[in-house]
Enzyme design. Sequence first.
Site, short mmCIF file in Angstrom:
data_model
loop_
_atom_site.label_atom_id
_atom_site.label_comp_id
_atom_site.label_asym_id
_atom_site.label_seq_id
_atom_site.Cartn_x
_atom_site.Cartn_y
_atom_site.Cartn_z
N ASP A 96 0.82 -1.31 0.00
CA ASP A 96 -0.10 0.04 0.13
C ASP A 96 0.95 1.31 -0.05
O ASP A 96 0.26 2.34 0.06
CB ASP A 96 -1.00 0.03 1.01
CG ASP A 96 -0.43 0.03 2.49
OD1 ASP A 96 0.81 -0.05 2.56
OD2 ASP A 96 -1.20 -0.15 3.49
N SER A 97 2.18 1.27 0.04
CA SER A 97 2.99 2.32 -0.27
C SER A 97 2.94 2.77 -1.58
O SER A 97 3.36 4.11 -1.82
CB SER A 97 4.62 1.50 -0.25
OG SER A 97 4.85 0.51 -0.88
N ASP A 124 -0.70 -6.08 0.11
CA ASP A 124 -1.22 -5.41 1.36
C ASP A 124 -2.76 -5.46 1.38
O ASP A 124 -3.47 -5.01 0.42
CB ASP A 124 -0.99 -4.20 1.52
CG ASP A 124 0.62 -3.98 2.09
OD1 ASP A 124 0.74 -5.07 3.34
OD2 ASP A 124 1.34 -3.18 2.03
N LYS A 181 -1.24 -9.16 3.61
CA LYS A 181 -0.52 -8.99 4.80
C LYS A 181 -1.18 -7.85 5.26
O LYS A 181 -2.07 -7.31 4.89
CB LYS A 181 0.84 -8.02 4.27
CG LYS A 181 1.63 -7.68 5.48
CD LYS A 181 2.76 -7.20 5.11
CE LYS A 181 2.91 -5.89 4.26
NZ LYS A 181 2.50 -4.66 5.37
N GLU A 195 -1.61 -5.41 9.18
CA GLU A 195 -0.86 -4.77 9.95
C GLU A 195 -1.54 -4.78 11.43
O GLU A 195 -2.89 -4.66 11.41
CB GLU A 195 -0.84 -3.30 9.82
CG GLU A 195 0.28 -2.91 8.64
CD GLU A 195 0.31 -1.61 8.28
OE1 GLU A 195 -0.10 -0.77 9.06
OE2 GLU A 195 0.81 -1.24 7.29
N GLU A 210 9.01 -3.66 11.28
CA GLU A 210 9.35 -2.66 10.62
C GLU A 210 9.77 -1.60 11.95
O GLU A 210 9.26 -1.49 12.75
CB GLU A 210 8.45 -1.87 9.96
CG GLU A 210 8.73 -0.44 9.33
CD GLU A 210 7.88 -0.11 8.20
OE1 GLU A 210 8.08 1.26 7.69
OE2 GLU A 210 6.65 -0.72 7.96
#
Length: 263
Positions: free
Chosen positions: A45-46, A84, A112, A114, A181
């Site tokens: 999602d960057s 993501d 993925k 978070e 991270e």
Amino acid sequence: MSKVNILSLLAKKQSQQKFAVVTCYDASFAKLVENAGIDAILVGDSLGMVLQGHDSTLPVTIADMAYHTACVSRGCNRPLIISDMPFGSYNTTTQCLDNATTLMRAGAQMVKLEGGDWLCESIRQLNHAGIPVCGHLGLTPQSVNVLGGYRIQGRDDNQAQAILKDALALEAAGAALLVLECVPRKLAAEISHALKIPVIGIGAGNETDAQVLVLHDLLGVTEKTARFVRNFAEGSSSIADALGRYNDAVADASFPADEHSFD
């Protein structure tokens, strides 16, 4: 070369072979990443920041992620494709399963998420549905407003123990990979040794089982990068050469070096 999957990455951890991961968002770069021998692609999602020009990942939608996942999947065959789950797409187990299914249909082979132990039930549900999961702890960019900015996580003992506890919980729930991270390298090493699943670091020292970088960062496209980034385009003859150098540097543990890590 044979297709990379969660079992082949687990075998690399067990034999202490480090592997590289890189973000990628389209078919052309996916082919270059594949040709460089990189084992896994994160459709991150960057893309909200490096492609769309936002100042965070928060505006990215599930439709954005599905589109770019499909583009990547058409450009390569060998790497494991991780996609993501964007902000707000997995607040409930039902929502999580529906959106993860969308990404898998688009070409992802893993999603993925978070967050910590609050995700355990969703991870179990995804596994039951045939969807592998990569966890993400430490600095979680989707929670930047709660964390108070992009800051190192786990420097005090209580926070470090909480991250370790979450890591163990995610593994027990069925996560097959974990991204750490921006945590101190000592904590990243402790978690990497405690978990049976591979741990992928970014700003977490070189004792993790793998490393991930944003494509635009390692190619020197991003104007301002974090301390944990190395510009592999410097001294390289081409993008392909830079990606190959990144893959080699992760494999021989020369990257990340001390200057890319946090104590």
